[in-house]
Design a protein around this motif. Structure first.
Motif, PDB file in Angstrom:
ATOM      1  N   VAL A 149       0.831  -1.205   0.000  1.00  0.00           N
ATOM      2  CA  VAL A 149       0.000   0.000   0.000  1.00  0.00           C
ATOM      3  C   VAL A 149       0.866   1.257   0.000  1.00  0.00           C
ATOM      4  CG1 VAL A 149      -1.621   1.371   1.366  1.00  0.00           C
ATOM      5  CG2 VAL A 149      -2.053  -1.061   0.973  1.00  0.00           C
ATOM      6  N   GLY A 152       2.473   1.993  -3.250  1.00  0.00           N
ATOM      7  CA  GLY A 152       1.629   2.442  -4.357  1.00  0.00           C
ATOM      8  C   GLY A 152       1.000   3.801  -4.115  1.00  0.00           C
ATOM      9  N   VAL A 154      -0.118   7.521  -4.109  1.00  0.00           N
ATOM     10  CA  VAL A 154      -0.113   8.495  -5.199  1.00  0.00           C
ATOM     11  C   VAL A 154       0.204   9.881  -4.634  1.00  0.00           C
ATOM     12  CG1 VAL A 154      -1.562   9.594  -6.952  1.00  0.00           C
ATOM     13  CG2 VAL A 154      -1.757   7.131  -6.524  1.00  0.00           C
TER      14      VAL A 154
ATOM     15  N   ARG B 104      -3.650   4.818 -15.736  1.00  0.00           N
ATOM     16  CA  ARG B 104      -4.665   5.829 -15.433  1.00  0.00           C
ATOM     17  C   ARG B 104      -5.423   6.071 -16.730  1.00  0.00           C
ATOM     18  NH1 ARG B 104      -2.589  11.163 -12.224  1.00  0.00           N
ATOM     19  NH2 ARG B 104      -2.229   9.711 -10.537  1.00  0.00           N
ATOM     20  N   PRO B 138      -7.234   8.606  -6.664  1.00  0.00           N
ATOM     21  CA  PRO B 138      -6.970   7.169  -6.644  1.00  0.00           C
ATOM     22  C   PRO B 138      -7.906   6.487  -5.661  1.00  0.00           C
ATOM     23  CG  PRO B 138      -5.366   8.349  -5.310  1.00  0.00           C
ATOM     24  CD  PRO B 138      -6.263   9.382  -5.891  1.00  0.00           C
ATOM     25  N   GLY B 143      -5.258   0.888  -2.357  1.00  0.00           N
ATOM     26  CA  GLY B 143      -3.948   1.364  -1.948  1.00  0.00           C
ATOM     27  C   GLY B 143      -3.279   2.088  -3.089  1.00  0.00           C
ATOM     28  N   GLY B 144      -4.081   2.794  -3.880  1.00  0.00           N
ATOM     29  CA  GLY B 144      -3.507   3.569  -4.957  1.00  0.00           C
ATOM     30  C   GLY B 144      -3.394   2.792  -6.258  1.00  0.00           C
ATOM     31  N   HIS B 145      -3.579   1.488  -6.211  1.00  0.00           N
ATOM     32  CA  HIS B 145      -3.463   0.733  -7.464  1.00  0.00           C
ATOM     33  C   HIS B 145      -4.723   0.911  -8.285  1.00  0.00           C
ATOM     34  CE1 HIS B 145       0.247  -1.529  -6.632  1.00  0.00           C
ATOM     35  NE2 HIS B 145      -0.031  -1.119  -5.409  1.00  0.00           N
ATOM     36  N   ILE B 146      -4.549   1.401  -9.482  1.00  0.00           N
ATOM     37  CA  ILE B 146      -5.694   1.781 -10.279  1.00  0.00           C
ATOM     38  C   ILE B 146      -5.816   0.802 -11.437  1.00  0.00           C
ATOM     39  CG2 ILE B 146      -6.727   3.601 -11.650  1.00  0.00           C
ATOM     40  CD1 ILE B 146      -4.706   5.474 -10.077  1.00  0.00           C
TER      41      ILE B 146
END
Ligand SMILES: Cc1cc2nc3c(=O)[nH]c(=O)nc-3n(C[C@H](O)[C@H](O)[C@H](O)COP(=O)(O)O)c2cc1C
Ligand code: SF4
Ligand code: SF4
Ligand code: SF4
Ligand code: FES
Ligand code: FES
Lengths: 333, 633
Positions: A149, A152, A154, B104, B138, B143-146
């Motif tokens: 986490v 990743g 942003v 993205r 996001p 956890g930000g994984h897109i």
């Protein structure tokens, strides 16, 4: 027009040799001191026995002045000054123990202790006590993040904070090879490993700081595992890590098993047997077993550095039956 | 250098995007087709390639603009071409908010969620978008994984877009062979809905955002041409008096130009109020060469949009001013560092550069006098910190935008380690008049210590938001009057002066004269000229929380007081707001103060040093957090 090649590190001029330079006179805590031009305030203080705590500073690396623990007050400066990187100037008046100085040091320690696991940082308990730190006043620690986490995150976006807990960098340990582990829940982001892997020592550039703000982290490209990265397992990052975030596997495993005991260890200097360079090896021995190899910082040539063989290639010395992990050569990449 | 590259190959699209910027690879070593040995350890052309490190950010931006994100293969190809270690390049890519390091969607609508927009409906807008069109990127649960359909547009929240005079604001970006970047003002849910459905964004010619309410007033100096002279034609600029100052400066010579600037007592308009003449003189005297000039057009301080108006409505003047500054300080190369969110300014400045090159006002032999100076535009990629002068150096050099500790100062050791002068757009825009009329004449406007006029960015609850030019020394109240005051018969509650790094002032402080000396004496700052007005209907607690979130998001993360302090500050404010203050509100305020003092005293740069300023003023000037009773959410 071709822009000049930038200095390899941020805003740095070439390192200066302190000797053979004219003397500079300054006052530290009211005492007049004379030191060679180019000496840092920290160096001048240590020279007269004034102790200043540091975390991101190391004699063998160029100062990055990011932890802000070594701050001192200098007359005429609006803000405090990092003693580890600021060269002395003639007539400077330095104060190392004022209320302002102690306040910032205390907060730096509390902010770190509340967000990072400092349980394997040598000397930290004494410092937390000396500065009267109560890191728990920021609230109970938040639960550790799931694996990946933080890698990743942003830039420029974060979830609203949970008012019940204090954010931390806690996360699972990265165990992706047989030689050393990366426990970034213990990372204070001192940049030392990046410097050691990069321009200051190893020139491998396997790791860098990624992300920004509280989500800044030490990372390989795309956060790949070490075997997929450029890492050559010299372990020179481990040697400079001040918190035990980077730890040789043998120590990590023994700590997990509860058998690691520095009180029972002896250190013996010898010469690495592998090649003609002849680096000094310090063997850490516990109960008749080598448990770790390091190299003294105070060696002008090797400055604490080794290669994979010197740092990890000692297991063949151990009798096989007493070390289940010993094997033919150390498989890594 | 020995570099190990990722296994993944670049796609054709990625290769084309990079080759368009860097030219085709010269050899296999340079990333050509035979360059990938099996174990992917390769050596490169050494010095020559490494000297191109400064192209790293433009290369990553090229990938972003063409593909919409930076893939492993794309990153690896950039690293091969520029001889940059991939971990290092990853560190740079993950630093900037407008570079995506996970897939993205090609089109993203960035909706402003910052204080000026919130004062006028942005929260209702983002709530409506969220309920109608789904959560923004996001996605936290990943956890930000897109992982999603890249052809389906998505939206994100954005910090201040520098369009606070036409709120709520948004920025549309769409990657492709002809990428789209467009700033949109007065955004409605209908517009966002159609953008997310794939409709073409409306054209903006800039007139809508001109927002120079004083346009046509003969007293205007900095804004004399903005909105009344065609900003796309050099002949129009010349007909309106442009270009004379450069010719005059070349006649005067560098020393005389600097002497006039010193005499004008002009100080920087970027926030730090440093005397411009002194800075120029220091750079001019540096023996090391080359010298560099940087025009700081990063303008990311929430509530600031004055530089946007100059850049889009008087671009030739910005370029002419840079040429004069470069000539006076002995620079042959200047950079204009422009925030990514200003595409129209990018287009207009680019146009101004080429027309002025053609007219001999830039280049190898300026006005036939053997003077050499040219300008390159560098664009930011979504990082407020890159407006800090030393962070700009790092960013242009192709590194993470982490400020340097000072000293050494930029005038000695700046961009590429060379003497560098950094000036704000508005600071430079004063130069032509100083050259033409003399420093003494310039200093007759304003007060003895704060000379000239200043641009103020009026936003929030005022009748006529926009950029206003007034003489230094005008009172806050008179400025507010000029903008029509607080509309709808509502009561003024507070003004944020100077930006997020500035301070709130109370309605009873309207007599404050807008000078450096008066604001300093009052314990506030003019900062970047932000005058953000809040009426009684605005939730000021929410504004304070947003400011705290902003600093946490924008901290570069380098130093402990700021990296962790901004987190703890935000947490404590949320505890107060949520009615769960630990040990009572007074204890929380004391804790916030302790953190704030350490941030101010111990941080490396101005971001950390001012991250407590607005919060502190909310506590101490506005008394926003009554300590007797606990506030309910
Ligand atoms: C976090 C931070 C952000 C800044 N952003 C800007 C900016 O966007 N534009 C600007 O002109 N100055 C900005 N500054 C101020 C610059 O560091 C610098 O003082 C200024 O550009 C100098 O130009 P001047 O003397 O003409 O004002 C910023 C400073 C800090 C600490
Ligand atoms: S072990 Fe050596 S090569 Fe690997 S990350 Fe550490 S310093 Fe770099
Ligand atoms: S891993 Fe260790 S050496 Fe590296 S930044 Fe973190 S604390 Fe410092
Ligand atoms: S004060 Fe904040 S933004 Fe500035 S260098 Fe430190 S961490 Fe970075
Ligand atoms: S030791 Fe000086 S800032 Fe870290
Ligand atoms: S554009 Fe939204 S706050 Fe400035």
């Amino acid at each position: 027009m071709n822009p000049q090649m930038a200095p390899s590190r941020k805003g740095e001029s070439e390192p200066r040799r302190a000797s053979a330079r004219p003397a500079v006179e300054l006052a530290i805590d009211g005492r007049t001191v004379s030191v060679p031009e180019g000496t840092t305030i920290l160096g001048a203080c240590r020279g007269i026995g004034i102790e200043i705590p540091t975390l991101c500073y190391l004699e063998t690396l160029r100062p990055v002045n990011v932890c802000r623990l070594c701050m001192v007050e200098v007359d005429g400066s609006r803000v405090l000054v990092p003693s580890c990187s600021r060269p002395v100037e003639a007539g400077m008046k330095v104060h190392t123990g004022t209320e302002r100085v102690r306040h910032t040091r205390k907060l730096v320690l509390e902010l770190l202790a509340s967000s990072v696991d400092l349980s394997t940082t040598p000397g930290i308990d004494a410092l937390l006590q000396e500065y009267g730190c109560r890191p728990e006043r920021f609230g109970p620690r938040a639960a550790a993040a799931d694996a990946g986490v933080r890698d990743g995150a942003v830039a420029g976006h974060h979830e609203p904070p949970d008012p019940r807990t204090a954010a931390t960098v806690a996360q699972p340990v990265k165990v992706d090879n047989d030689l050393y582990v990366r426990d970034y829940g213990k990372c204070i982001l001192c940049y030392k490993c990046v410097e050691a892997c990069g321009p200051d020592h190893q020139n491998t550039f396997a790791i860098a700081v990624a992300g920004r703000g509280f989500e800044a982290r030490i990372s390989t490209e795309m956060a790949v595992t070490l075997p997929d990265s450029a890492c050559v397992y010299c372990g020179n990052c481990i040697a400079v890590c001040p918190t035990g975030a980077l730890m040789v596997r043998s120590e990590f495993d023994m700590r997990a098993a509860g058998t690691w005991d520095e009180a029972r260890q002896t250190k013996t200097d010898t010469i690495c047997p592998y090649c003609g360079v002849g680096c000094t090896l310090t063997l850490h021995v516990q109960d008749g077993q080598i448990v770790k190899a390091s190299s003294p910082l105070a060696n002008d040539i090797t400055r604490g550095n080794l290669c994979i063989k010197g740092r990890f290639g000692w297991r063949f010395v151990q009798p096989r039956e007493r070390d289940g992990r010993a094997r033919e050569g150390d498989a890594c990449a | 250098m020995d570099i190990r590259l990722p296994e993944a190959e670049p796609s054709d699209e990625e290769r084309i995007a990079i080759d368009a910027l860097l030219g085709p690879p010269e050899s296999a070593w340079d990333g050509g087709s035979r360059g990938r040995s099996r174990d992917s350890h390769v050596s490169y052309g050494g010095r020559a390639a490494r000297e191109r490190r400064h192209l790293l950010l433009p290369a990553l931006q090229a990938l972003q603009a063409r593909v919409g994100w930076i893939s492993e293969g794309g990153l690896g190809y950039v690293c091969a071409r520029l001889s940059v270690p991939p971990a290092d390049a990853w560190g740079v890519a993950t630093f900037y908010a407008l570079l995506a390091t996970e897939p993205r969607p090609r089109r993203v609508v960035h909706v402003c969620d910052d204080i000026a927009c919130r004062a006028r409906g942005a929260r209702a807008l983002t709530a409506a978008i969220e309920s109608e069109c789904g959560a923004p990127l996001p996605h936290a649960e990943n956890g930000g994984h897109i992982a999603l359909d890249r052809e389906r547009p998505a939206w994100m929240r954005s910090p201040c877009l520098g369009l606070c005079d036409a709120v709520p604001a948004a920025l549309v970006t769409e990657a492709g062979t002809s990428p789209i970047e467009r700033q949109l003002g007065n955004v409605t849910i209908g517009l966002v809905r159609s953008l997310l459905a794939g409709a073409a964004p409306p054209k903006t010619d800039g007139a809508a955002e001109a927002m120079v309410p004083q346009r046509g007033d003969p007293a205007l100096r900095l804004l004399a041409r903005a909105g009344s002279v065609d900003p796309t034609r050099l002949d129009a600029y010349r007909a309106a008096g442009g270009g004379k100052a450069l010719a005059r400066a070349l006649e005067l010579g560098p020393e005389r130009v600097i002497a006039e600037v010193v005499e004008s007592k002009l100080v920087g308009r970027g926030g730090a109020a440093f005397p411009t003449g002194r800075k120029w003189d220091a750079v001019r005297r540096q023996p090391a060469t080359p010298h560099y000039l940087i025009c700081n057009a990063d303008e990311s301080e929430p509530g600031t949009f004055k530089d946007r108006v100059l850049l889009t409505h008087d671009p030739f003047a910005v370029v002419e001013s840079m040429a004069i500054a470069g000539f006076a300080t002995g620079c042959e190369k200047g950079y204009l560092y422009l925030r990514a969110e200003y595409p129209l300014a990018h287009e207009r400045i680019g146009n101004a550069l080429s027309q002025m090159r053609r007219a001999g006002m830039l280049g190898e032999n300026i006005l036939g006098r053997g003077v050499r100076f040219d300008i390159e535009i560098r664009r930011g990629a979504g990082a407020y910190i890159c407006g800090e002068e030393t962070a700009i150096f790092e960013s242009i050099e192709g590194k993470r935008g982490e400020p340097r500790n000072k000293p050494p100062y930029p005038v000695q050791h700046g961009l590429f380690g060379k003497p560098t002068v950094v000036n704000n757009v508005e600071t430079l825009a004063n130069i032509p008049r100083i050259v033409l009329e003399g420093g003494a004449a310039f200093a007759r406007t304003g007060t003895a210590q704060s000379t000239g006029t200043r641009l103020f960015c009026l936003s929030g609850n005022v009748a006529r938001p926009g950029v206003y030019e007034v003489a230094c020394g005008t009172t806050l109240g008179a400025l507010l009057e000029l903008a029509g005051g607080v509309p709808n018969g509502r009561r003024l509650a507070a003004i944020l002066l100077g930006g997020a790094a500035g301070a709130f002032v109370r309605p009873d402080e309207l007599g404050l004269r807008l000078t450096h000396e008066d604001t300093r004496a009052a314990g506030v700052t003019l900062g970047s000229g932000v005058v953000m007005v809040f009426d009684e209907t605005v939730d000021l607690h929410d504004a304070v929380l947003r400011i705290a979130a902003f600093f946490r998001d924008e901290s570069c993360g380098q130093c402990v007081p700021c990296r962790v302090g901004t987190v703890r500050q935000e947490e404590a404010l949320h505890r107060i707001a949520g009615g769960c203050a630990r040990g009572g509100v007074a204890a929380e305020l004391a804790l916030i103060d302790e953190i704030g003092v350490a941030m101010r005293d111990g941080s490396i740069c101005g971001l950390g040093q001012t991250a407590y300023a607005a919060v502190e003023s909310a506590v101490k000037r506005l008394r926003l957090f009554p300590t007797a009773e606990r506030k309910k959410s």
